[in-house]
Scaffold this motif. Structure first.
Motif, PDB file in Angstrom:
ATOM      1  N   VAL A  10       0.836  -1.208   0.000  1.00 51.61           N
ATOM      2  CA  VAL A  10       0.000   0.000   0.000  1.00 51.61           C
ATOM      3  C   VAL A  10       0.871   1.260   0.000  1.00 51.61           C
ATOM      4  O   VAL A  10       0.484   2.288  -0.559  1.00 51.61           O
ATOM      5  N   CYS A  13       1.186   2.704  -3.415  1.00 51.61           N
ATOM      6  CA  CYS A  13      -0.016   2.778  -4.264  1.00 51.61           C
ATOM      7  C   CYS A  13      -0.145   4.197  -4.856  1.00 51.61           C
ATOM      8  O   CYS A  13       0.036   5.193  -4.168  1.00 51.61           O
ATOM      9  N   ARG A  14      -0.470   4.251  -6.147  1.00 49.15           N
ATOM     10  CA  ARG A  14      -0.681   5.539  -6.823  1.00 49.15           C
ATOM     11  C   ARG A  14      -1.982   5.514  -7.626  1.00 49.15           C
ATOM     12  O   ARG A  14      -2.095   6.143  -8.678  1.00 49.15           O
ATOM     13  N   ALA A  15      -2.973   4.805  -7.085  1.00 51.87           N
ATOM     14  CA  ALA A  15      -4.196   4.577  -7.860  1.00 51.87           C
ATOM     15  C   ALA A  15      -5.065   5.824  -8.039  1.00 51.87           C
ATOM     16  O   ALA A  15      -5.869   5.871  -8.955  1.00 51.87           O
ATOM     17  N   CYS A  16      -4.926   6.817  -7.159  1.00 47.80           N
ATOM     18  CA  CYS A  16      -5.809   7.992  -7.221  1.00 47.80           C
ATOM     19  C   CYS A  16      -5.001   9.229  -7.623  1.00 47.80           C
ATOM     20  O   CYS A  16      -4.323   9.825  -6.765  1.00 47.80           O
ATOM     21  N   LEU A  19      -5.226  12.422  -5.389  1.00 48.28           N
ATOM     22  CA  LEU A  19      -4.645  12.289  -4.056  1.00 48.28           C
ATOM     23  C   LEU A  19      -3.125  12.176  -4.117  1.00 48.28           C
ATOM     24  O   LEU A  19      -2.421  12.673  -3.237  1.00 48.28           O
ATOM     25  N   VAL A  20      -2.627  11.523  -5.151  1.00 47.89           N
ATOM     26  CA  VAL A  20      -1.167  11.435  -5.306  1.00 47.89           C
ATOM     27  C   VAL A  20      -0.610  12.846  -5.467  1.00 47.89           C
ATOM     28  O   VAL A  20       0.369  13.238  -4.809  1.00 47.89           O
ATOM     29  N   ARG A  23      -0.988  14.776  -1.982  1.00 47.79           N
ATOM     30  CA  ARG A  23      -0.106  14.335  -0.883  1.00 47.79           C
ATOM     31  C   ARG A  23       1.334  14.761  -1.171  1.00 47.79           C
ATOM     32  O   ARG A  23       2.089  15.102  -0.262  1.00 47.79           O
ATOM     33  N   PRO A  43       0.929   6.977   0.871  1.00 47.53           N
ATOM     34  CA  PRO A  43      -0.176   6.351   1.615  1.00 47.53           C
ATOM     35  C   PRO A  43       0.274   5.985   3.035  1.00 47.53           C
ATOM     36  O   PRO A  43       1.431   5.619   3.246  1.00 47.53           O
ATOM     37  N   VAL A 115      -9.425   5.525   3.913  1.00 41.07           N
ATOM     38  CA  VAL A 115      -8.748   6.051   2.716  1.00 41.07           C
ATOM     39  C   VAL A 115      -7.343   6.413   3.167  1.00 41.07           C
ATOM     40  O   VAL A 115      -7.177   7.154   4.130  1.00 41.07           O
ATOM     41  N   ARG A 116      -6.335   5.912   2.467  1.00 44.30           N
ATOM     42  CA  ARG A 116      -4.988   5.962   3.038  1.00 44.30           C
ATOM     43  C   ARG A 116      -4.118   7.124   2.588  1.00 44.30           C
ATOM     44  O   ARG A 116      -2.968   7.234   3.016  1.00 44.30           O
ATOM     45  N   CYS A 117      -4.656   7.949   1.719  1.00 44.80           N
ATOM     46  CA  CYS A 117      -3.909   9.152   1.338  1.00 44.80           C
ATOM     47  C   CYS A 117      -4.676  10.377   1.800  1.00 44.80           C
ATOM     48  O   CYS A 117      -5.904  10.387   1.757  1.00 44.80           O
ATOM     49  N   ALA A 131     -11.653   3.191  -4.599  1.00 43.48           N
ATOM     50  CA  ALA A 131     -10.329   2.675  -4.986  1.00 43.48           C
ATOM     51  C   ALA A 131      -9.573   2.152  -3.772  1.00 43.48           C
ATOM     52  O   ALA A 131      -8.811   1.183  -3.861  1.00 43.48           O
ATOM     53  N   CYS A 132      -9.779   2.791  -2.617  1.00 41.73           N
ATOM     54  CA  CYS A 132      -9.013   2.396  -1.433  1.00 41.73           C
ATOM     55  C   CYS A 132      -9.685   1.265  -0.648  1.00 41.73           C
ATOM     56  O   CYS A 132      -9.057   0.665   0.228  1.00 41.73           O
ATOM     57  N   TRP A 135      -7.905  -2.127   0.098  1.00 41.16           N
ATOM     58  CA  TRP A 135      -6.832  -2.132   1.116  1.00 41.16           C
ATOM     59  C   TRP A 135      -7.430  -2.320   2.511  1.00 41.16           C
ATOM     60  O   TRP A 135      -6.901  -3.046   3.343  1.00 41.16           O
TER      61      TRP A 135
END
Ligand code: SF4
Length: 230
Positions: A10, A13-16, A19-20, A23, A43, A115-117, A131-132, A135
């Motif tokens: 995790v 992770c760069r899925a969003c 948010l990437v 952050r 994340p 949500v981790r970011c 998306a999160c 996880w």
């Protein structure tokens, strides 16, 4: 899979895309008070005991809290309230949690963000929540053998954790009761009794306005300890 593998996966992770970008921008610009620090800017994984009896689920890391320190609820005002209460109720070894490596440790407890970011304005979009979700579900699956109490911090965590618990195989009522402070839902897992417990989020808005008090938090964590058989 193990929790360590989940944490490693995790963390990158760069899925969003939104948010990437956020952050990393927050980590780049920094807040004046933390100008000398290197922000985590990634994340924020679950943290605490590997075999917890109590699992706390929050919304998302704060831009200058978890996104800075790399540890959930660490280095922000909500975390100050939360850790102080965990300490008073015997679930943390220190009153504060200011940075990774500060000696803080949770007792029989683990905490995780749905949500981790860190999201702009603390508001993840529906597609980012979706998306999160996997996880969160994997973390629930990896801790289900030991968890006896799940504390949802705030209405969003309450909503997010419900389908994840169901998918993990928890026995639960068909419909989700409305979220509220102190609302309790009996669940089961592998023959063991499990409790889902609602707790108002110790956000600055809630603590400033008195909607959440130290006594209210202590009441929830004392109850979580009792239900977890501690
Ligand atoms: Fe990945 Fe979750 Fe961060 Fe989106 S919010 S980039 S899914 S860790």
């Amino acid at each position: 899979r193990t929790l360590a593998e989940l944490t490693a996966r995790v963390s990158v992770c760069r899925a969003c895309p939104r948010l990437v970008e956020w952050r990393e921008e927050v980590a780049d610009v920094r807040r004046r008070a933390f100008a000398e620090e290197t922000y985590w800017g990634r994340p924020v994984a679950g943290w605490g005991e590997e075999k917890p009896r109590i699992l706390l689920v929050g919304l998302a890391p704060a831009a200058h809290g978890g996104n800075r320190t790399g540890r959930i609820f660490t280095g922000d005002r909500s975390g100050d309230w939360l850790f102080a209460s965990l300490y008073r109720t015997g679930l943390a070894v220190q009153e504060t949690s200011v940075r990774a490596g500060d000696g803080q440790r949770l007792i029989d407890t683990r905490m995780v963000a749905a949500v981790r970011c860190a999201p702009p304005a603390n508001k993840p979009l529906p597609e980012e929540r979706a998306a999160c979700y996997p996880w969160l579900q994997r973390e629930l699956a990896l801790t289900a053998d030991s968890v006896r109490v799940v504390v949802a911090l705030g209405g969003y965590a309450w909503q997010a954790v419900w389908p994840a618990l169901k998918e993990t195989g928890y026995g639960m009522p068909r419909t989700r009761p409305p979220f509220g402070h102190g609302v309790e839902v009996p669940l089961s897992y592998g023959g063991a009794e499990v409790t889902l417990l609602g707790c108002y989020h110790p956000s600055q808005q809630n603590t400033f306005t008195g909607r959440v008090t130290a006594a209210m938090l202590d009441g929830i964590f004392a109850r979580a300890s009792a239900r977890a058989g501690k």
